[in-house]
Design an enzyme around this catalytic site. Structure first.
Site, PDB file in Angstrom:
ATOM      1  N   ASP A 195       0.860  -1.180   0.000  1.00  0.00           N
ATOM      2  CA  ASP A 195       0.000   0.000   0.000  1.00  0.00           C
ATOM      3  C   ASP A 195       0.899   1.232   0.000  1.00  0.00           C
ATOM      4  O   ASP A 195       1.771   1.368   0.877  1.00  0.00           O
ATOM      5  CB  ASP A 195      -0.898   0.025   1.228  1.00  0.00           C
ATOM      6  CG  ASP A 195      -1.936  -1.088   1.223  1.00  0.00           C
ATOM      7  OD1 ASP A 195      -1.979  -1.857   0.245  1.00  0.00           O
ATOM      8  OD2 ASP A 195      -2.686  -1.179   2.207  1.00  0.00           O
TER       9      ASP A 195
ATOM     10  N   ASP B  55     -15.220  -3.121   0.710  1.00  0.00           N
ATOM     11  CA  ASP B  55     -14.691  -2.809   2.026  1.00  0.00           C
ATOM     12  C   ASP B  55     -15.877  -2.430   2.902  1.00  0.00           C
ATOM     13  O   ASP B  55     -16.616  -1.497   2.582  1.00  0.00           O
ATOM     14  CB  ASP B  55     -13.699  -1.657   1.945  1.00  0.00           C
ATOM     15  CG  ASP B  55     -12.624  -1.912   0.890  1.00  0.00           C
ATOM     16  OD1 ASP B  55     -12.192  -3.069   0.759  1.00  0.00           O
ATOM     17  OD2 ASP B  55     -12.236  -0.957   0.197  1.00  0.00           O
TER      18      ASP B  55
END
Length: 241
Positions: A8, A131
């Protein structure tokens, strides 16, 4: 079952966020390109790559991501997410040597995006990231929570042709306390798509349990960075090689 070491990227560095909160960031590496190469040398077959600046709407790591793809794209399969919200953005990245693009919460706010993406990229290159907080889809880099159930979105996008869903329980993400196995299995059963489980892996036992659930794959980030296990150990546990 596939294992996805995660990179990330936030302001050019490798980070992990606790429960998706930008203010709870831990930096782990200043050289994402070198890290991707190390993962490849350690036996990775896939790489999960996320542009967090794009996801939050306050930056762009496209140049850096391009360098990663150039270095490792010939021998690692890459799935890329972060800020892929419009068909114009997908046109900008479609020529990258990336196996799969992960559409995010824009599939909720822009229902036309999925069929557009499938038409542009082809079915194998399109995944949807769901998510969720308490089963509800989070929006705009996890900064808002919708009133839409992740299960309903999974069923819809699978019906439109999506074969891969990346599922994260935000409350568990970066917490090393174990993923939401039950939620992942429910999404996979309800939608018929393969579900990649993300968020909360903290031990090799979590990987063994993921394998037992028969989900399509599992993403690992913080546990690798903090030495809970090595990538070769994870591959052995998950892939039985």
């Amino acid at each position: 079952m596939d294992l996805f070491p995660a990179i990330d990227i936030r302001f050019g560095r490798v980070v992990r966020l606790a429960q998706g909160e930008a203010g709870r960031e831990t930096r782990y590496d200043d050289d994402p390109v070198a890290l991707a190469e190390r993962f490849g040398m350690q036996g990775a077959r896939w790489l999960h790559l996320v542009d967090l600046d794009r996801a939050f709407g306050d930056g762009d790591n496209s140049g850096l991501i391009g360098r990663i793809v150039t270095r490792v794209g010939s021998h690692l399969r890459i799935q890329l997410g972060g800020g892929l919200r419009t068909i114009d953005r997908l046109r900008e990245v479609q020529d990258l040597e990336v196996t799969r693009f992960i559409l995010g919460s824009a599939v909720v706010t822009n229902p036309e995006l999925v069929p557009q993406a499938l038409g542009l990229l082809g079915q194998p290159r399109v995944a949807v990231g769901l998510d969720a907080r308490n089963g509800l889809v989070a929006l705009r880099g996890w900064q808002e929570t919708s009133t839409v159930m992740a299960r309903d979105v999974a069923i819809r996008v699978a019906g439109e042709g999506v074969r891969t869903i990346v599922y994260t329980d935000i409350a568990r993400d970066g917490m090393l306390a174990g993923p939401d196995f039950v939620g992942a299995v429910e999404l996979q059963s309800a939608s018929g798509a393969g579900v990649i489980l993300s968020g909360g892996v903290g031990s090799l036992d979590d990987l063994l349990r993921a394998r037992a659930t028969a989900v399509a794959g599992v993403i690992v980030g913080r546990a690798l960075y903090e030495g809970r296990f090595t990538l070769p150990e994870a591959l052995t546990a998950l892939l039985d090689i």
